[in-house]
Design an enzyme around this catalytic site. Sequence first.
Site, short mmCIF file in Angstrom:
data_model
loop_
_atom_site.label_atom_id
_atom_site.label_comp_id
_atom_site.label_asym_id
_atom_site.label_seq_id
_atom_site.Cartn_x
_atom_site.Cartn_y
_atom_site.Cartn_z
N ASN A 180 -7.99 -2.38 13.55
CA ASN A 180 -9.39 -2.88 13.32
C ASN A 180 -9.53 -4.17 12.28
O ASN A 180 -10.60 -4.27 11.56
CB ASN A 180 -10.10 -1.78 12.51
N HIS A 233 -7.60 -4.53 9.64
CA HIS A 233 -7.42 -4.58 8.15
C HIS A 233 -6.26 -5.11 7.64
O HIS A 233 -5.20 -5.39 8.43
CB HIS A 233 -7.42 -2.96 7.79
N ASP A 241 1.00 -1.22 0.00
CA ASP A 241 -0.04 0.03 -0.07
C ASP A 241 0.75 1.23 0.00
O ASP A 241 2.04 1.36 0.21
CB ASP A 241 -1.00 -0.14 1.11
N GLU A 251 -9.67 -2.08 4.66
CA GLU A 251 -10.27 -1.69 5.87
C GLU A 251 -11.99 -2.50 5.92
O GLU A 251 -12.14 -3.13 4.80
CB GLU A 251 -11.13 -0.25 5.83
C1 GLP Z 1 -0.66 0.20 8.63
C2 GLP Z 1 -0.43 -0.40 7.20
C3 GLP Z 1 -0.66 -2.17 7.32
C4 GLP Z 1 -0.26 -2.48 8.72
C5 GLP Z 1 -0.88 -2.08 9.87
C6 GLP Z 1 -0.14 -2.32 11.11
O1 GLP Z 1 -1.81 1.20 8.40
N1 GLP Z 1 -0.95 0.14 5.98
O2 GLP Z 1 -0.10 -2.49 6.00
O3 GLP Z 1 -0.04 -3.93 8.30
O4 GLP Z 1 -1.12 -0.48 9.54
O5 GLP Z 1 0.70 -1.38 11.53
P1 GLP Z 1 1.73 -1.55 12.56
O6 GLP Z 1 2.50 -2.50 12.46
O7 GLP Z 1 2.48 -0.40 12.84
O8 GLP Z 1 0.96 -1.80 13.65
#
Ligand code: GLP
Length: 265
Positions: free
Chosen positions: A154, A156, A83, A161
């Site tokens: 959440n 995702h 992403d 989402e």
């Molecule tokens: C972000 C990314 C995701 C990631 C998630 C968790 O928004 N777009 O690909 O897996 O959130 O992030 P973190 O590893 O900082 O908890």
Amino acid sequence: MSAPARVLELANASVLVFPDRVSACDAAAERVAHALRSAVATRGQAILGLATGSTPEPIYAHLVKLHREGTLSFANVATYNLDEYYPISPLDPNSYRSYMHRHLFGAVDLPANRAHVLDGTVPESAAAEHAAQYDRWIAADGGLDFQLLGLGRNGHIGFNEPTDLSAEAAMRLPTRLVDLHPTTRADAAKDFGGESRVIPRALTVGVAPILAARSILVVAFGPNKAESVAQSLRGPITAQVPGSLLQAAPGTVTWILDEAAAQAL
Ligand code: GLP
């Protein structure tokens, strides 16, 4: 290789629970390295789907260490990141292109033209075609050998989402431009200096190309992830918890957790 404290075998997933994040990330990095080496050995190249966020940072550090020690080469690898915020310049320190350069691309021998990140600078009128082209590139490379995934608080995956779509419709979602969920914006506030400054949209690889990966590794740590981990692994398959759609993935799915993220299982 680090050994998990316990292993749960669920219907379509192996869940490895580690006592701490360091040993979990070492094990995750060894799995990425193994997937890379075995795809190169059998097919001549490895096609890796990569994730951002705070969770995979130590995994990339471990891969860079293996590369510096001379035991891991990215010369025959192509990567596709999950992403990117939209719109954003690749030079913006909050862009995922710049994150990947800092944590991996700038430190290994991955050919620059094989390190793909969705382009946060395409005009909005061209975003849908750019996203469709990204899916065609993955397909033209033979599909993903391996997908590294984090999990949002959440539930995702990438920036797919929670949605009211049916699970079947969600599983067909392609790569596309999306709005970020309020929980995601709250979690990104620390990076942008306040929730109101978080870029509210993003390009994300769709659920369909993620599920099509031949092997998927999901990594989640900490008590904030415990609920979405439990819903993803034990709950019904629903688009309200995108991680639960992984229960329908045809390939192998492995979860690497610490005890805190596994506490509600
Ligand atoms: C972000 C990314 C995701 C990631 C998630 C968790 O928004 N777009 O690909 O897996 O959130 O992030 P973190 O590893 O900082 O908890």
